[in-house]
Design a protein around this motif. Structure first.
Motif, PDB file in Angstrom:
ATOM      1  N   LEU A 132       0.768  -1.242   0.000  1.00  0.00           N
ATOM      2  CA  LEU A 132       0.000   0.000   0.000  1.00  0.00           C
ATOM      3  C   LEU A 132       0.803   1.298   0.000  1.00  0.00           C
ATOM      4  N   ASN A 133       2.027   1.317   0.478  1.00  0.00           N
ATOM      5  CA  ASN A 133       2.816   2.543   0.511  1.00  0.00           C
ATOM      6  C   ASN A 133       4.216   2.292  -0.039  1.00  0.00           C
ATOM      7  N   ALA A 134       4.781   3.338  -0.571  1.00  0.00           N
ATOM      8  CA  ALA A 134       6.197   3.316  -0.939  1.00  0.00           C
ATOM      9  C   ALA A 134       6.979   3.895   0.235  1.00  0.00           C
ATOM     10  N   PRO A 135       8.184   3.424   0.409  1.00  0.00           N
ATOM     11  CA  PRO A 135       8.854   2.385  -0.360  1.00  0.00           C
ATOM     12  C   PRO A 135       8.388   0.996   0.075  1.00  0.00           C
ATOM     13  N   LEU A 136       8.281   0.125  -0.902  1.00  0.00           N
ATOM     14  CA  LEU A 136       7.973  -1.266  -0.583  1.00  0.00           C
ATOM     15  C   LEU A 136       9.236  -1.964  -0.085  1.00  0.00           C
ATOM     16  N   LEU A 137       9.055  -2.944   0.759  1.00  0.00           N
ATOM     17  CA  LEU A 137      10.167  -3.633   1.412  1.00  0.00           C
ATOM     18  C   LEU A 137      11.211  -4.166   0.425  1.00  0.00           C
ATOM     19  N   PRO A 138      10.834  -4.859  -0.654  1.00  0.00           N
ATOM     20  CA  PRO A 138      11.872  -5.340  -1.575  1.00  0.00           C
ATOM     21  C   PRO A 138      12.697  -4.205  -2.178  1.00  0.00           C
ATOM     22  N   GLY A 139      12.071  -3.083  -2.480  1.00  0.00           N
ATOM     23  CA  GLY A 139      12.804  -1.940  -3.026  1.00  0.00           C
ATOM     24  C   GLY A 139      13.786  -1.361  -2.020  1.00  0.00           C
ATOM     25  N   THR A 140      13.367  -1.291  -0.757  1.00  0.00           N
ATOM     26  CA  THR A 140      14.273  -0.805   0.290  1.00  0.00           C
ATOM     27  C   THR A 140      15.495  -1.711   0.385  1.00  0.00           C
ATOM     28  N   LEU A 141      15.277  -3.015   0.345  1.00  0.00           N
ATOM     29  CA  LEU A 141      16.396  -3.958   0.446  1.00  0.00           C
ATOM     30  C   LEU A 141      17.301  -3.870  -0.777  1.00  0.00           C
ATOM     31  N   ASP A 142      16.728  -3.689  -1.952  1.00  0.00           N
ATOM     32  CA  ASP A 142      17.535  -3.512  -3.167  1.00  0.00           C
ATOM     33  C   ASP A 142      18.397  -2.254  -3.062  1.00  0.00           C
ATOM     34  N   GLU A 143      17.797  -1.157  -2.584  1.00  0.00           N
ATOM     35  CA  GLU A 143      18.552   0.096  -2.435  1.00  0.00           C
ATOM     36  C   GLU A 143      19.672  -0.037  -1.416  1.00  0.00           C
ATOM     37  N   LEU A 144      19.419  -0.741  -0.325  1.00  0.00           N
ATOM     38  CA  LEU A 144      20.481  -0.961   0.666  1.00  0.00           C
ATOM     39  C   LEU A 144      21.643  -1.730   0.061  1.00  0.00           C
ATOM     40  N   ALA A 145      21.339  -2.780  -0.671  1.00  0.00           N
ATOM     41  CA  ALA A 145      22.395  -3.567  -1.307  1.00  0.00           C
ATOM     42  C   ALA A 145      23.165  -2.712  -2.301  1.00  0.00           C
ATOM     43  N   ALA A 146      22.463  -1.903  -3.094  1.00  0.00           N
ATOM     44  CA  ALA A 146      23.121  -1.054  -4.092  1.00  0.00           C
ATOM     45  C   ALA A 146      23.991   0.006  -3.437  1.00  0.00           C
ATOM     46  N   SER A 147      23.627   0.413  -2.228  1.00  0.00           N
ATOM     47  CA  SER A 147      24.414   1.443  -1.534  1.00  0.00           C
ATOM     48  C   SER A 147      25.624   0.862  -0.814  1.00  0.00           C
ATOM     49  N   GLY A 148      25.737  -0.461  -0.810  1.00  0.00           N
ATOM     50  CA  GLY A 148      26.890  -1.096  -0.179  1.00  0.00           C
ATOM     51  C   GLY A 148      26.669  -1.530   1.250  1.00  0.00           C
ATOM     52  N   ALA A 149      25.434  -1.505   1.713  1.00  0.00           N
ATOM     53  CA  ALA A 149      25.159  -1.984   3.067  1.00  0.00           C
ATOM     54  C   ALA A 149      25.575  -3.440   3.172  1.00  0.00           C
TER      55      ALA A 149
END
Length: 115
Positions: free
Chosen positions: A44-61
Motif C-alpha cells: 500500500l505505501n512506498a517504499p515497498l520492502l523489496p525496493g528498500t532492500l535492493d537500495e540498501l544492497a546497491a548502496s553497499g550496506a
C-alpha cells in the motif's frame, strides 16, 4: 559497520499511518545516531520492502535486520517478510514482531488513561 535496521511496516491508505512510521524512524535515528534506519512497507505505501532492500544492497550496506512493525505472527510476519528477506540481495535477518512487549503494555495503559 552495523547492519541496517529496516522497519517493516504494513502500509495504509490513510496518510497518517505513513506520517506515524516516519516519526518513529526519526525517533530511532535520534536515539541511535550511528545506526542506519530505513522503512519498507509490505503493501500500500512506498517504499515497498523489496525496493528498500535492493537500495540498501546497491548502496553497499553489508546486511540488514528487518523489524516487523506489527503485533502478532500473522501472514505478513510468517510469510511476506521472511520471503522478502530470503529474496534480498544482501544478508538479512528478521526480528520478532512487537508482540506484547512490556513497553507496549505501558503505552496502552497511558492511552487508556488519556482517554
Amino acid at each position: 559497520p552495523p547492519p541496517a535496521l529496516v522497519v517493516a511496516a504494513h502500509g495504509s491508505r490513510d496518510p497518517r499511518a505513513l506520517a506515524t512510521a516516519l516519526r518513529l524512524l526519526e525517533r530511532v535515528r535520534v536515539l541511535r545516531p550511528g545506526l542506519p534506519v530505513h522503512l519498507g512497507h509490505i503493501e500500500l505505501n512506498a517504499p515497498l520492502l523489496p525496493g528498500t532492500l535492493d537500495e540498501l544492497a546497491a548502496s553497499g550496506a553489508g546486511s540488514a535486520v528487518l523489524v516487523p512493525l506489527l503485533f502478532g505472527r500473522g501472514h505478513h510476519v510468517t510469510r511476506d517478510i521472511p520471503d522478502a528477506a530470503a529474496a534480498a540481495p544482501l544478508p538479512t535477518r528478521v526480528a520478532d514482531p512487537l508482540g506484547a512487549h512490556p513497553l507496549l503494555v505501558d503505552a496502552l495503559h497511558a492511552r487508556l488513561t488519556e482517554a
